[in-house]
Motif scaffolding. Structure first.
Motif, mmCIF file in Angstrom:
data_model
loop_
_atom_site.group_PDB
_atom_site.id
_atom_site.type_symbol
_atom_site.label_atom_id
_atom_site.label_comp_id
_atom_site.label_asym_id
_atom_site.label_seq_id
_atom_site.Cartn_x
_atom_site.Cartn_y
_atom_site.Cartn_z
ATOM 1 N N GLY A 247 0.764 -1.227 -0.041
ATOM 2 C CA GLY A 247 0.077 0.145 0.009
ATOM 3 C C GLY A 247 0.833 1.221 -0.129
ATOM 4 O O GLY A 247 0.309 2.334 0.266
ATOM 5 N N GLY A 248 2.130 1.115 -0.330
ATOM 6 C CA GLY A 248 2.803 2.303 -0.048
ATOM 7 C C GLY A 248 4.064 2.052 0.852
ATOM 8 O O GLY A 248 4.014 1.380 1.640
ATOM 9 N N PRO A 249 5.245 3.015 0.442
ATOM 10 C CA PRO A 249 6.148 3.031 1.434
ATOM 11 C C PRO A 249 6.078 3.333 2.919
ATOM 12 O O PRO A 249 4.990 3.903 3.149
ATOM 13 C CB PRO A 249 7.319 3.749 0.649
ATOM 14 C CG PRO A 249 6.543 4.773 -0.043
ATOM 15 C CD PRO A 249 5.239 4.134 -0.390
ATOM 16 N N VAL A 250 6.872 3.134 3.829
ATOM 17 C CA VAL A 250 6.788 3.494 5.163
ATOM 18 C C VAL A 250 6.754 4.889 5.041
ATOM 19 O O VAL A 250 7.901 5.508 4.555
ATOM 20 C CB VAL A 250 8.037 2.829 6.010
ATOM 21 C CG1 VAL A 250 7.797 3.403 7.517
ATOM 22 C CG2 VAL A 250 7.760 1.258 6.041
ATOM 23 N N ARG A 251 5.638 5.916 5.751
ATOM 24 C CA ARG A 251 5.774 7.131 5.782
ATOM 25 C C ARG A 251 6.287 7.818 7.315
ATOM 26 O O ARG A 251 6.392 8.881 7.288
ATOM 27 C CB ARG A 251 4.533 7.639 5.450
ATOM 28 C CG ARG A 251 3.963 7.394 4.147
ATOM 29 C CD ARG A 251 4.962 7.877 3.026
ATOM 30 N NE ARG A 251 4.186 7.729 1.836
ATOM 31 C CZ ARG A 251 4.991 8.365 0.753
ATOM 32 N NH1 ARG A 251 6.018 8.920 0.775
ATOM 33 N NH2 ARG A 251 4.240 7.958 -0.590
ATOM 34 N N SER A 252 6.467 7.051 8.372
ATOM 35 C CA SER A 252 6.709 7.258 9.674
ATOM 36 C C SER A 252 7.077 6.233 10.211
ATOM 37 O O SER A 252 6.998 4.985 10.032
ATOM 38 C CB SER A 252 5.427 7.836 10.300
ATOM 39 O OG SER A 252 4.507 7.009 10.766
ATOM 40 N N PRO A 253 7.967 6.405 11.448
ATOM 41 C CA PRO A 253 8.471 5.295 12.232
ATOM 42 C C PRO A 253 7.228 4.478 12.824
ATOM 43 O O PRO A 253 7.390 3.165 12.919
ATOM 44 C CB PRO A 253 9.120 5.999 13.546
ATOM 45 C CG PRO A 253 9.605 7.369 13.191
ATOM 46 C CD PRO A 253 8.561 7.622 12.058
ATOM 47 N N ALA A 254 6.183 4.854 13.234
ATOM 48 C CA ALA A 254 5.030 4.051 13.600
ATOM 49 C C ALA A 254 4.601 3.168 12.744
ATOM 50 O O ALA A 254 3.748 2.117 13.039
ATOM 51 C CB ALA A 254 3.986 5.222 14.178
ATOM 52 N N SER A 255 4.605 3.374 11.487
ATOM 53 C CA SER A 255 4.263 2.353 10.577
ATOM 54 C C SER A 255 5.105 1.386 10.063
ATOM 55 O O SER A 255 4.780 0.667 9.204
ATOM 56 C CB SER A 255 3.772 2.939 9.173
ATOM 57 O OG SER A 255 4.590 3.909 8.616
ATOM 58 N N ILE A 256 6.397 1.465 10.887
ATOM 59 C CA ILE A 256 7.239 0.399 10.513
ATOM 60 C C ILE A 256 6.755 -1.060 10.788
ATOM 61 O O ILE A 256 6.241 -1.361 11.994
ATOM 62 C CB ILE A 256 8.563 0.462 10.897
ATOM 63 C CG1 ILE A 256 9.366 1.891 10.372
ATOM 64 C CG2 ILE A 256 9.732 -0.568 10.794
ATOM 65 C CD1 ILE A 256 10.702 2.279 11.066
ATOM 66 N N VAL A 257 6.604 -1.994 9.841
ATOM 67 C CA VAL A 257 6.207 -3.287 10.258
ATOM 68 C C VAL A 257 7.369 -4.267 10.157
ATOM 69 O O VAL A 257 7.466 -5.259 10.980
ATOM 70 C CB VAL A 257 5.237 -3.989 9.364
ATOM 71 C CG1 VAL A 257 4.887 -5.321 9.654
ATOM 72 C CG2 VAL A 257 3.834 -3.019 9.442
ATOM 73 N N ASN A 258 8.374 -4.041 9.102
ATOM 74 C CA ASN A 258 9.612 -4.830 8.711
ATOM 75 C C ASN A 258 10.731 -3.753 8.657
ATOM 76 O O ASN A 258 10.827 -3.023 7.855
ATOM 77 C CB ASN A 258 9.335 -5.658 7.521
ATOM 78 C CG ASN A 258 10.709 -6.441 7.347
ATOM 79 O OD1 ASN A 258 11.643 -5.931 6.696
ATOM 80 N ND2 ASN A 258 10.763 -7.754 8.111
ATOM 81 N N PRO A 259 11.663 -3.796 9.723
ATOM 82 C CA PRO A 259 12.707 -2.671 9.542
ATOM 83 C C PRO A 259 13.463 -2.893 8.184
ATOM 84 O O PRO A 259 13.933 -2.154 7.735
ATOM 85 C CB PRO A 259 13.819 -3.293 10.951
ATOM 86 C CG PRO A 259 12.769 -4.045 11.620
ATOM 87 C CD PRO A 259 11.777 -4.698 11.001
ATOM 88 N N THR A 260 13.503 -4.308 7.671
ATOM 89 C CA THR A 260 14.463 -4.390 6.528
ATOM 90 C C THR A 260 13.929 -3.578 5.448
ATOM 91 O O THR A 260 14.539 -2.859 4.547
ATOM 92 C CB THR A 260 14.672 -5.774 6.328
ATOM 93 O OG1 THR A 260 15.520 -6.545 7.279
ATOM 94 C CG2 THR A 260 15.474 -6.097 4.737
#
Length: 460
Positions: A247-260
């Motif tokens: 659904g798109g790239p990570v936009r904020s630290p809170a939306s990180i699911v996978n660090p890699t």
């Protein structure tokens, strides 16, 4: 050496070079010759000065051969992507109904090179009268099990080849449904184009929602390690596709699911920005890809000792060594020409998918005082692109970049989004060990560039 560099530096304006000035510097190569000793060599050998042989990407070379075969003039198959090659790719994309970007994605490359291998092996002989560009459409039909002659009625003589699902004339796939030239048969290297899987029945149980990542091993599979020769552009193409699926790239630290995945997205956005910056800097400068290859090859030679030691020596040690080397090359402290050269070669290295050029340019920039570029050395060490993967050494380079930005250094990638980018990367690095990396997934296999990454304004 000192006199040559000082003399040239005094002629350069304090502000950023104009395109025509940059062209003269790069074409002349005087600053790089001074760095690498070719001025001394030219005194010894006169007009017989040795030139660095052009470096070419084998994947790009295969693209160019295929484009030329089907009538899209890409120039000589030198393995270097220039304006002529990008124009040929755009014409191919337009003919096939793909988005016209001038850059091949994985599927487009598979179709192009697969069609070339298929035609070279005689598979096109079963389609009498079909020639040139139309063979691309015939191959696309053929590879999905269709029959171009029956579909269009365009084959001469009305002879239709046998269905190609199980055997058939030479050049047709066998029982696995894949042409032998795709790498699943006896010859060739390119995999067959992948097509969407059939939709499940309407009454089937719904599939579970899943966040995709570029990491995560598949049980039962152990793929060969190709980390020593992986493609940066294919890696970023995979990252882009995974981002799109999520659904798109990570936009904020809170939306990180996978660090890699979060770190990969920031890496690929930075490399895309570097390419765009280089294209803008060279706009209007009469600089050929061959000249860039030769001069950036000298940067590789100049920084070889430091880049070769990326996987064995501490970041602080290498940083000090690189700074000392730059001070010796520019004792008056004017490193602007070196920074400009590093920026040009950085984007050129990413455009041509040459990790050694990227690493050398990054090291040159960091040694010349532009420490935010240390982020790239962290990304390459973490992903094992052009260097053996080493997460701990990577972390030190990330910290070098972040500390310099904290101290007020000017951002070098997507300046208007720099604070957001750093927050995401810091959070991803603090999120525990990255997800297990599937060799060839978070490290995809061989070349082409991202297009659906975070937007940016080059003017910023």
């Amino acid at each position: 050496m000192t006199t040559a560099i000082s003399g040239l530096a005094l002629t350069l304006p304090a502000e950023r070079l104009h395109a025509d000035d940059l062209g003269k510097v790069i074409v002349g190569g005087a600053i790089l010759c001074a760095l690498t000793g070719c001025i001394k060599q030219s005194r010894q050998t006169g007009s017989q000065r040795r030139m660095t042989p052009p470096r070419g990407n084998p994947t790009v070379r295969a693209d160019q051969q295929a484009l030329n075969y089907f009538g899209y003039d890409a120039g000589g198959a030198d393995g270097v992507t220039g304006k002529r090659t990008r124009s040929a790719i755009s014409r191919y994309q337009g003919y096939m109904g793909y988005p016209v970007t001038g850059q091949l994605d994985t599927y487009q490359r598979q179709t192009l090179v697969g069609a070339y291998n298929w035609a070279q092996s005689g598979g096109n002989a079963t389609y009498p009268g079909i020639q040139g560009q139309e063979l691309l459409r015939a191959y696309a039909s053929h590879s999905r099990g269709g029959n171009y002659c029956q579909e269009t009625g365009r084959c001469m003589g009305g002879g239709y080849p046998a269905p190609n699902n199980y055997g058939g004339p030479p050049g047709y796939p066998g029982g696995n449904g894949l042409p032998p030239q795709t790498g699943y048969g006896a010859t060739g290297t390119m995999p067959a184009p992948a097509y969407p899987q059939p939709m499940p029945p309407l009454n089937a149980a719904p599939l579970p929602t899943q966040v995709m990542t570029t990491g995560g091993a598949l049980a039962g599979f152990e793929l060969p390690d190709s980390s020593g020769n992986r493609s940066i552009t294919d890696h970023c193409q995979t990252v882009k596709m995974v981002s799109s699926a999520n659904g798109g790239p990570v936009r904020s630290p809170a939306s990180i699911v996978n660090p890699t995945q979060a770190l990969d997205e920031q890496f690929c956005s930075a490399s895309t920005y570097a390419v765009s910056s280089t294209e803008r800097m060279l706009s209007g400068a009469q600089v050929t890809d061959e000249q860039l290859t030769q001069n950036c090859g000298q940067v590789v030679d100049f920084m070889a000792a430091e880049t070769d030691a990326l996987g064995t020596r501490p970041a602080a040690d290498l940083l000090a060594t690189a700074q000392q080397k730059i001070r010796q090359a520019a004792p008056d402290g004017n490193t602007q020409v070196l920074v400009q050269t590093g920026e040009v070669c950085l984007g050129y290295g990413y455009r041509t998918d040459e990790a050694d050029v990227v690493l050398a340019a990054s090291m040159l920039l960091v040694g010349a005082g532009a420490r935010p570029y240390a982020e790239l050395l962290g990304h390459h060490l973490r992903d094992g692109l052009g260097v053996q993967a080493d997460a701990e050494r990577a972390r030190k380079w990330y910290e070098t970049a972040f500390s310099s930005l904290d101290d007020g250094a000017a951002p070098v990638f997507l300046p208007s989004q720099s604070a957001q980018r750093v927050e995401i990367m810091r959070a991803a690095l603090a999120g525990g060990a990255p997800a297990p990396v599937l060799t060839g997934a978070s490290s995809a296999g061989a070349a082409p560039a991202p297009s659906a990454l975070p937007s940016f304004n080059i003017g910023n």
